[in-house]
Design a protein around this motif. Structure first.
Motif, short mmCIF file in Angstrom:
data_model
loop_
_atom_site.label_atom_id
_atom_site.label_comp_id
_atom_site.label_asym_id
_atom_site.label_seq_id
_atom_site.Cartn_x
_atom_site.Cartn_y
_atom_site.Cartn_z
N PRO A 51 52.89 25.11 29.90
CA PRO A 51 52.80 25.57 28.51
C PRO A 51 51.37 25.85 28.07
N HIS A 52 51.22 26.84 27.20
CA HIS A 52 49.92 27.12 26.61
C HIS A 52 49.58 25.95 25.70
N ASN A 57 51.46 26.76 19.70
CA ASN A 57 52.63 26.68 20.56
C ASN A 57 53.37 25.39 20.23
N HIS A 59 56.27 24.52 20.82
CA HIS A 59 57.26 24.12 21.82
C HIS A 59 56.61 23.61 23.10
N ARG A 60 55.30 23.42 23.10
CA ARG A 60 54.60 23.09 24.34
C ARG A 60 55.07 21.78 24.95
N GLN A 63 58.50 22.37 26.39
CA GLN A 63 58.37 23.24 27.56
C GLN A 63 57.85 22.44 28.76
N TYR A 64 56.87 21.57 28.52
CA TYR A 64 56.33 20.75 29.61
C TYR A 64 57.40 19.81 30.17
#
Length: 82
Positions: A51-52, A57, A59-60, A63-64
């Motif tokens: 993830p960025h 972001n 949702h990082r 996402q991770y």
């Protein structure tokens, strides 16, 4: 892509080893996929799904968590062959 082709391709060729590339964001992932299709790099060099880290972001973390196992496998595979 112009910058990538004029500068980044050349910079990669100057490296002795194939680097593990961690793209931060979808746009960079898209560029790396083009580079893979052009045989400039191989997919095993790319940590897709990381993830960025930007605060924008939101949702990082999710996402991770969703990609953590795949990311670990990619890293392990990369270091097995390099």
């Amino acid at each position: 892509m112009k910058y990538v082709k004029e500068h980044f391709y050349e910079e990669l060729n100057q490296l002795e080893n194939k680097p593990l590339i961690i793209p931060l964001g979808k746009a960079v992932e898209d560029v790396l996929r083009i580079m893979i299709n052009e045989n400039v790099i191989c997919e095993k060099q790319c940590l897709f799904g990381f993830p960025h880290p930007s605060g924008a972001n939101g949702h990082r973390k999710e996402q991770y968590i969703n990609n953590k196992n795949k990311l670990k496998e990619t890293i392990q595979d990369y270091f097995k062959f390099n």
